[in-house]
Motif scaffolding. Sequence first.
Motif, PDB file in Angstrom:
ATOM      1  N   GLU A 185      -5.217   4.921   7.063  1.00 22.29           N
ATOM      2  CA  GLU A 185      -4.961   5.558   8.359  1.00 22.29           C
ATOM      3  C   GLU A 185      -3.604   5.135   8.915  1.00 22.29           C
ATOM      4  OE1 GLU A 185      -7.701   3.957   7.500  1.00 22.29           O
ATOM      5  OE2 GLU A 185      -9.130   5.626   7.343  1.00 22.29           O
ATOM      6  N   THR A 186      -3.243   3.873   8.673  1.00 24.74           N
ATOM      7  CA  THR A 186      -1.934   3.390   9.120  1.00 24.74           C
ATOM      8  C   THR A 186      -0.823   4.130   8.403  1.00 24.74           C
ATOM      9  OG1 THR A 186      -2.839   1.205   9.576  1.00 24.74           O
ATOM     10  CG2 THR A 186      -0.459   1.360   9.325  1.00 24.74           C
ATOM     11  N   HIS A 187      -1.002   4.334   7.097  1.00 24.13           N
ATOM     12  CA  HIS A 187       0.025   5.061   6.347  1.00 24.13           C
ATOM     13  C   HIS A 187       0.191   6.481   6.890  1.00 24.13           C
ATOM     14  CE1 HIS A 187       2.432   6.724   3.116  1.00 24.13           C
ATOM     15  NE2 HIS A 187       1.592   7.741   3.137  1.00 24.13           N
ATOM     16  N   VAL A 188      -0.909   7.161   7.158  1.00 24.96           N
ATOM     17  CA  VAL A 188      -0.832   8.536   7.664  1.00 24.96           C
ATOM     18  C   VAL A 188      -0.060   8.570   8.980  1.00 24.96           C
ATOM     19  CG1 VAL A 188      -2.176  10.491   8.522  1.00 24.96           C
ATOM     20  CG2 VAL A 188      -2.948   9.249   6.486  1.00 24.96           C
ATOM     21  N   GLU A 189      -0.381   7.649   9.863  1.00 24.27           N
ATOM     22  CA  GLU A 189       0.307   7.586  11.157  1.00 24.27           C
ATOM     23  C   GLU A 189       1.796   7.309  10.981  1.00 24.27           C
ATOM     24  OE1 GLU A 189       0.398   4.693  15.117  1.00 24.27           O
ATOM     25  OE2 GLU A 189      -1.241   4.537  13.663  1.00 24.27           O
ATOM     26  N   LYS A 190       2.135   6.329  10.142  1.00 13.18           N
ATOM     27  CA  LYS A 190       3.532   5.975   9.949  1.00 13.18           C
ATOM     28  C   LYS A 190       4.291   7.078   9.212  1.00 13.18           C
ATOM     29  CE  LYS A 190       3.145   1.952  11.919  1.00 13.18           C
ATOM     30  NZ  LYS A 190       3.208   0.684  11.183  1.00 13.18           N
ATOM     31  N   SER A 191       3.598   7.796   8.323  1.00 16.53           N
ATOM     32  CA  SER A 191       4.247   8.883   7.596  1.00 16.53           C
ATOM     33  C   SER A 191       4.676   9.994   8.553  1.00 16.53           C
ATOM     34  CB  SER A 191       3.293   9.431   6.527  1.00 16.53           C
ATOM     35  OG  SER A 191       3.931  10.395   5.732  1.00 16.53           O
ATOM     36  N   GLU A 192       3.866  10.255   9.555  1.00 17.51           N
ATOM     37  CA  GLU A 192       4.224  11.271  10.557  1.00 17.51           C
ATOM     38  C   GLU A 192       5.439  10.825  11.360  1.00 17.51           C
ATOM     39  OE1 GLU A 192       0.642  11.749  12.756  1.00 17.51           O
ATOM     40  OE2 GLU A 192      -0.353  12.947  11.198  1.00 17.51           O
ATOM     41  N   ILE A 193       5.485   9.548  11.680  1.00 18.83           N
ATOM     42  CA  ILE A 193       6.649   9.020  12.407  1.00 18.83           C
ATOM     43  C   ILE A 193       7.904   9.105  11.540  1.00 18.83           C
ATOM     44  CG2 ILE A 193       7.655   6.965  13.477  1.00 18.83           C
ATOM     45  CD1 ILE A 193       4.766   6.123  14.177  1.00 18.83           C
ATOM     46  N   LEU A 194       7.761   8.760  10.251  1.00 17.93           N
ATOM     47  CA  LEU A 194       8.907   8.848   9.341  1.00 17.93           C
ATOM     48  C   LEU A 194       9.428  10.280   9.251  1.00 17.93           C
ATOM     49  CD1 LEU A 194      10.835   7.664   7.259  1.00 17.93           C
ATOM     50  CD2 LEU A 194       9.048   7.970   5.526  1.00 17.93           C
ATOM     51  N   ALA A 195       8.523  11.245   9.207  1.00 15.67           N
ATOM     52  CA  ALA A 195       8.957  12.645   9.146  1.00 15.67           C
ATOM     53  C   ALA A 195       9.804  12.999  10.359  1.00 15.67           C
ATOM     54  CB  ALA A 195       7.744  13.561   9.045  1.00 15.67           C
ATOM     55  N   GLN A 196       9.433  12.484  11.532  1.00 21.62           N
ATOM     56  CA  GLN A 196      10.222  12.752  12.740  1.00 21.62           C
ATOM     57  C   GLN A 196      11.567  12.042  12.684  1.00 21.62           C
ATOM     58  OE1 GLN A 196       9.591  14.919  15.379  1.00 21.62           O
ATOM     59  NE2 GLN A 196      11.762  14.410  15.626  1.00 21.62           N
ATOM     60  N   ARG A 197      11.585  10.809  12.149  1.00 15.39           N
ATOM     61  CA  ARG A 197      12.859  10.089  12.030  1.00 15.39           C
ATOM     62  C   ARG A 197      13.796  10.827  11.070  1.00 15.39           C
ATOM     63  NH1 ARG A 197      10.867   8.539  15.852  1.00 15.39           N
ATOM     64  NH2 ARG A 197      10.186   6.436  16.421  1.00 15.39           N
ATOM     65  N   CYS A 198      13.236  11.389  10.010  1.00 15.16           N
ATOM     66  CA  CYS A 198      14.058  12.180   9.075  1.00 15.16           C
ATOM     67  C   CYS A 198      14.579  13.441   9.757  1.00 15.16           C
ATOM     68  CB  CYS A 198      13.233  12.553   7.847  1.00 15.16           C
ATOM     69  SG  CYS A 198      12.913  11.188   6.704  1.00 15.16           S
ATOM     70  N   ALA A 199      13.718  14.094  10.532  1.00 12.03           N
ATOM     71  CA  ALA A 199      14.141  15.297  11.247  1.00 12.03           C
ATOM     72  C   ALA A 199      15.284  14.991  12.198  1.00 12.03           C
ATOM     73  CB  ALA A 199      12.959  15.897  12.003  1.00 12.03           C
ATOM     74  N   ASP A 200      15.242  13.819  12.827  1.00 10.70           N
ATOM     75  CA  ASP A 200      16.316  13.424  13.737  1.00 10.70           C
ATOM     76  C   ASP A 200      17.662  13.347  13.018  1.00 10.70           C
ATOM     77  OD1 ASP A 200      14.388  13.182  15.701  1.00 10.70           O
ATOM     78  OD2 ASP A 200      14.231  10.995  15.543  1.00 10.70           O
ATOM     79  N   LEU A 201      17.614  13.029  11.718  1.00  8.09           N
ATOM     80  CA  LEU A 201      18.839  12.899  10.911  1.00  8.09           C
ATOM     81  C   LEU A 201      19.154  14.163  10.118  1.00  8.09           C
ATOM     82  CD1 LEU A 201      18.262   9.299   9.480  1.00  8.09           C
ATOM     83  CD2 LEU A 201      19.809   9.952  11.337  1.00  8.09           C
ATOM     84  N   GLY A 202      18.282  15.153  10.200  1.00 13.63           N
ATOM     85  CA  GLY A 202      18.474  16.366   9.414  1.00 13.63           C
ATOM     86  C   GLY A 202      18.156  16.172   7.937  1.00 13.63           C
ATOM     87  N   ARG A 203      17.272  15.217   7.647  1.00  8.80           N
ATOM     88  CA  ARG A 203      16.911  14.935   6.255  1.00  8.80           C
ATOM     89  C   ARG A 203      15.496  15.430   5.971  1.00  8.80           C
ATOM     90  NH1 ARG A 203      16.563   9.019   3.115  1.00  8.80           N
ATOM     91  NH2 ARG A 203      16.438   9.923   1.016  1.00  8.80           N
TER      92      ARG A 203
END
Length: 259
Positions: A185-203
């Motif tokens: 469950e922690t991985h799923v939550e952190k993966s969603e956050i990582l996706a947003q951090r990538c979006a912030d960089l256009g990656r």
Amino acid sequence: MTRTIRIGLQLQPQQQPDYRVIRDTVLRAEDAGVDIVFNWDHFFPLYGDPDGAHFECWTMLGAWAEQTERIEIGALVTGGGYRNPDLLADMARTVDHISGGRLILGIGSGWFEKDYDEYGYDFGTKGSRLDLLAEYMPRITSRFQKLNPPPTRHIPILIGGGGPKKTLPLVAKYADIWHSFGEFETHVEKSEILAQRCADLGRNPDEIERSTDWPGVDKAAVYVEQGITQFTVGIGGPDYDLARLVEAIAWRDASAGLA
């Protein structure tokens, strides 16, 4: 992005004073069909006898680069504050060449206070160690561009950790592989956050391979459904029993096409 499921071994260089046993375990793992063999970057055992036998990470990786032929090698993970970052980049480039282009540069902020205290490093705080890693990452990648000869390939960078404010932005910016710790469950939550951090960089977040510890045959498929395609089995000395690794490799081979 479709990825092949890969199985790693973290061969923890502790509680075994005879290096020949570690060397032979690497050979057994390669013969068994493992994809990656990692060690770790500590100076003392993390469990068992706290003053037991232990060997250093990067000199060992140089030896593994010579003795192996197929597998990728690396640290899970290098302590970011233990070495000058330009020197670390040069070390990584050198092991990359010795191995014929099979090094993964795993790196994190470090956490084991005894390592710092006994070897004279400033332990600081979790935040200060992450700030130092953020300072070091551009120096490492910049040094790769200056070395002569250059690395044989783009050396994959693996970043371990899941802090949403400091670690995941570094993963989004620099990592080719993200190794997460903790429950599913922690991985799923952190993966969603990582996706947003990538979006912030256009990656595209799919450019980053997802990695975690081996959860066992009964749980692995659920992890794959969440995009994790690299699993690592950790084993320590003195015996280095490869039974769980063999189990994971058999599951990988039976699960071809699952990812």
